[in-house]
Design an enzyme around this catalytic site. Structure first.
Site, PDB file in Angstrom:
ATOM      1  N   ASP A 103       3.418   9.329  -1.346  1.00 39.50           N
ATOM      2  CA  ASP A 103       2.252   8.590  -0.862  1.00 39.50           C
ATOM      3  C   ASP A 103       1.979   7.451  -1.832  1.00 39.50           C
ATOM      4  OD1 ASP A 103       0.082   8.119   0.813  1.00 39.50           O
ATOM      5  OD2 ASP A 103      -0.547  10.208   0.821  1.00 39.50           O
ATOM      6  N   HIS A 107       0.806  -1.226   0.000  1.00 41.80           N
ATOM      7  CA  HIS A 107       0.000   0.000   0.000  1.00 41.80           C
ATOM      8  C   HIS A 107       0.835   1.271   0.000  1.00 41.80           C
ATOM      9  CE1 HIS A 107      -4.032  -1.813   0.551  1.00 41.80           C
ATOM     10  NE2 HIS A 107      -3.272  -2.837   0.918  1.00 41.80           N
TER      11      HIS A 107
HETATM   12  C1  GDG Z   1      -2.015   3.929   3.257  1.00 41.95           C
HETATM   13  C2  GDG Z   1      -1.058   4.595   2.259  1.00 41.95           C
HETATM   14  C3  GDG Z   1      -2.867   4.495   0.516  1.00 41.95           C
HETATM   15  C4  GDG Z   1      -8.249  10.582   7.980  1.00 41.95           C
HETATM   16  N1  GDG Z   1      -8.666  11.391   8.966  1.00 41.95           N
HETATM   17  C5  GDG Z   1      -9.873  10.950   9.342  1.00 41.95           C
HETATM   18  C6  GDG Z   1     -10.199   9.848   8.554  1.00 41.95           C
HETATM   19  N2  GDG Z   1      -9.183   9.645   7.732  1.00 41.95           N
HETATM   20  C7  GDG Z   1      -9.200   8.627   6.684  1.00 41.95           C
HETATM   21  C8  GDG Z   1      -9.374   9.284   5.344  1.00 41.95           C
HETATM   22  C9  GDG Z   1      -8.850   8.204   4.397  1.00 41.95           C
HETATM   23  C10 GDG Z   1      -7.794   7.536   5.269  1.00 41.95           C
HETATM   24  O1  GDG Z   1      -7.991   7.917   6.628  1.00 41.95           O
HETATM   25  C11 GDG Z   1      -6.384   7.955   4.899  1.00 41.95           C
HETATM   26  O2  GDG Z   1      -6.045   7.304   3.739  1.00 41.95           O
HETATM   27  P1  GDG Z   1      -4.754   7.683   2.910  1.00 41.95           P
HETATM   28  O3  GDG Z   1      -4.814   6.954   1.623  1.00 41.95           O
HETATM   29  O4  GDG Z   1      -4.697   9.158   2.747  1.00 41.95           O
HETATM   30  O5  GDG Z   1      -3.477   7.328   3.776  1.00 41.95           O
HETATM   31  P2  GDG Z   1      -2.827   6.201   4.745  1.00 41.95           P
HETATM   32  O6  GDG Z   1      -3.559   6.065   6.012  1.00 41.95           O
HETATM   33  O7  GDG Z   1      -1.406   6.628   4.877  1.00 41.95           O
HETATM   34  O8  GDG Z   1      -2.918   4.819   3.938  1.00 41.95           O
HETATM   35  C12 GDG Z   1      -1.840   5.385   1.214  1.00 41.95           C
HETATM   36  C13 GDG Z   1      -3.693   3.728   1.548  1.00 41.95           C
HETATM   37  O9  GDG Z   1      -2.870   3.043   2.494  1.00 41.95           O
HETATM   38  C14 GDG Z   1      -4.585   2.692   0.874  1.00 41.95           C
HETATM   39  O10 GDG Z   1      -3.832   1.820   0.092  1.00 41.95           O
HETATM   40  O11 GDG Z   1      -3.741   5.311  -0.248  1.00 41.95           O
HETATM   41  O12 GDG Z   1      -0.965   5.915   0.239  1.00 41.95           O
HETATM   42  O13 GDG Z   1      -0.127   5.441   2.927  1.00 41.95           O
HETATM   43  O14 GDG Z   1      -9.844   7.281   4.097  1.00 41.95           O
HETATM   44  O15 GDG Z   1     -10.697   9.620   5.151  1.00 41.95           O
HETATM   45  N3  GDG Z   1     -11.358   9.175   8.657  1.00 41.95           N
HETATM   46  C15 GDG Z   1     -12.247   9.606   9.591  1.00 41.95           C
HETATM   47  N4  GDG Z   1     -11.991  10.679  10.386  1.00 41.95           N
HETATM   48  C16 GDG Z   1     -10.826  11.375  10.292  1.00 41.95           C
HETATM   49  O16 GDG Z   1     -10.616  12.359  10.986  1.00 41.95           O
HETATM   50  N5  GDG Z   1     -13.397   8.942   9.731  1.00 41.95           N
END
Ligand code: GDG
Length: 470
Positions: free
Chosen positions: A364, A156
């Site tokens: 990312d 990921h």
């Molecule tokens: C890894 C990889 C890849 C955030 N704040 C809140 C909240 N979130 C949720 C967002 C989103 C998720 O967390 C974050 O997803 P990301 O993709 O930005 O990043 P990572 O956590 O680093 O994930 C990344 C992912 O895996 C999937 O393969 O895209 O590159 O690093 O869904 O909405 N959710 C809630 N409240 C918050 O305050 N409910």
């Protein structure tokens, strides 16, 4: 297909008990809804002595199976090798990567413990799908224990360039374990290419004409397969009463100003410091627009046991305080910096109320926030997505305003462009972005990966006959 066995570091708590969740958890809730099978991982709990006792739970057709880990395991495997060695290195932060044998040993030990525990649950026709950098050697450990099932692995996070990965002690041994899988997946061609480059040039692997990579007796099919969001669910969330209420609350509190929003786990890879600097550059260069906008940055803390994460938290508190101190007026503050998570419906309402989604990670694997921002917009009057070139998502989302997150000036220019963008152009760009977010959603992602894992993509091609040239 028989059952799908998904194995990841953490397993998401059954619905209703979950708070803010990472991208992975959100993706899997959607993906496993339709599958029979087991989702196996660490409970997040600590136990005095590892027993391998499995706690089964059933919720909405998904069986979760979790184990507790010892304190030493958590320190060396999770806080150590996973989050202080692999995470920084794979995000090109060799300056933050810590190489300690104890971490590597703990990582190996936990992967062996996972393999010992889950092996008896795997039936001959099951398909095993291992997730992410915590579990790279798990497939090889399962093979050692006689597992002959089809096995896939999905990363990921980014795959680092060859010379960077070479700085990891025993990198070759680690990468060699990936050849225990039948299929390995990455979000983008860029990460896939870097993996191939390492395998070929550092390990002497060879590429076959059908795209498989061969190393000794083993061969692996490596694919690019970008993850998406559960778009339908998110669009519905954005139209829910909770989202509408939040939308109104945000609009009221904006008092006619344009809101710029950032939502990220508090992590150095997300480029928050650089984002604040870019926003400050905008405030300096465009004093006339200062009180017309504000930045809402939501940053729920993560990995608080790791020192670099405590440090970034302090740095951001200092930086947001300094910027607010320098530019705020009695009726306006430039940055609202919020260190807590919110329910998804609330988040959807916030995205919808924001004129700009500012998503500027330094590196990312994909970035799901960019996709959620797009999915939450009002089709008649959408906001503008500003997206880092270094997010995996940028390869699919070329109609965003793409920026180099290291350049404060580019970021400032992008904010000006987005604020001045005519409605027709906003709609045109949004439509193109939404097409991708709808087409390549999380269901598409898991189907594409599991099709390849089961060889069904090849079967489908064979059935539709050879492709005609011209
Ligand atoms: C890894 C990889 C890849 C955030 N704040 C809140 C909240 N979130 C949720 C967002 C989103 C998720 O967390 C974050 O997803 P990301 O993709 O930005 O990043 P990572 O956590 O680093 O994930 C990344 C992912 O895996 C999937 O393969 O895209 O590159 O690093 O869904 O909405 N959710 C809630 N409240 C918050 O305050 N409910």
């Amino acid at each position: 297909m028989n059952r799908l066995i998904v194995i990841s570091n953490r397993v998401s708590a059954p619905k209703g008990q979950s708070g803010a969740q990472g991208g992975l958890a959100v993706a899997f809730q959607a993906a496993l809804r339709e599958y029979r099978g087991i989702w196996f991982g660490w409970s997040g709990e600590q136990t005095d002595e590892f027993t391998g006792q499995i706690n089964f739970q059933r919720s909405e057709g998904v069986t979760t199976a979790t184990i507790d880990l010892e304190e030493q395991d958590i320190d060396e495997y999770y806080n150590g090798y996973a989050n202080r060695t692999l995470w920084p290195l794979f995000h090109y932060r060799i300056d933050l990567a810590e190489f300690e044998r104890g971490f590597a040993d703990g990582y190996q030990r936990v992967n062996e413990r996972f393999a010992d525990t889950i092996r008896p649950l795997i039936e001959p026709a099951d398909v095993v799908w291992v997730q992410d950098y915590h579990m790279i050697p798990l497939g090889a450990e399962l093979r050692k224990r006689g597992c002959r099932n089809r096995m896939g692995f999905f990363l990921h996070i980014p795959w680092p360039p060859r010379r960077l990965l070479s700085s990891l002690p025993r990198a070759i041994e680690l990468v060699a374990t990936m050849f225990a899988y039948d299929v390995v997946g990455f979000h983008t061609e860029e990460w896939l290419e870097a993996f191939r480059d390492f395998a070929v040039h550092e390990m002497g692997a060879t590429l076959a004409e059908d795209g498989t990579i061969h190393l000794g007796e083993r061969q692996v099919r490596a694919i690019a397969c970008p993850i998406g969001i559960d778009t339908r669910e998110f669009v519905e969330a954005a139209a829910s009463p909770a989202a509408r209420l939040t939308y109104r609350r945000m609009r009221d509190s904006a008092d006619g100003r344009d809101m710029i929003v950032g939502v990220d786990r508090l992590d150095y890879s997300k480029g928050l410091e650089e984002r604040f600097n870019g926003y400050e550059r905008f405030l300096i260069d465009h004093p006339e627009q200062r009180k017309e906008v504000f930045l809402l940055q939501i940053a729920p803390p993560s990995r608080g046991d790791v020192e670099t994460y405590q440090r970034i938290r302090l740095q951001l508190e200092g930086l947001s305080g300094r910027i607010n101190g320098a530019y705020a007026d009695i009726d306006w503050v430039p940055i609202r910096y919020v260190n807590q998570g919110f329910p998804r419906h609330v988040l959807a309402g916030i995205y919808r109320a924001a004129r700009i989604g500012l998503v500027t990670p330094l590196r990312d694997g994909m970035n799901l926030v960019a996709k959620e921002y797009v999915a939450a917009q009002d089709p008649e009057d959408p906001g503008v997505l500003i997206l880092s070139r270094f997010a995996g998502a940028a390869l699919q989302m070329s109609e965003a305003v793409l920026v180099n997150p290291y350049s404060a000036e580019e970021m400032s220019d992008a904010i000006v462009t987005a604020l001045g963008m005519p409605k027709e152009e906003r709609i045109r760009r949004w439509r193109a972005l939404m097409d991708v977010v709808e087409r390549e959603d999380v269901l598409w992602w898991r189907r594409r990966f599991t099709d390849v894992l089961l060889g069904e993509d090849v079967a489908a091609e064979a059935e539709s006959g050879p492709v005609q040239a011209g």
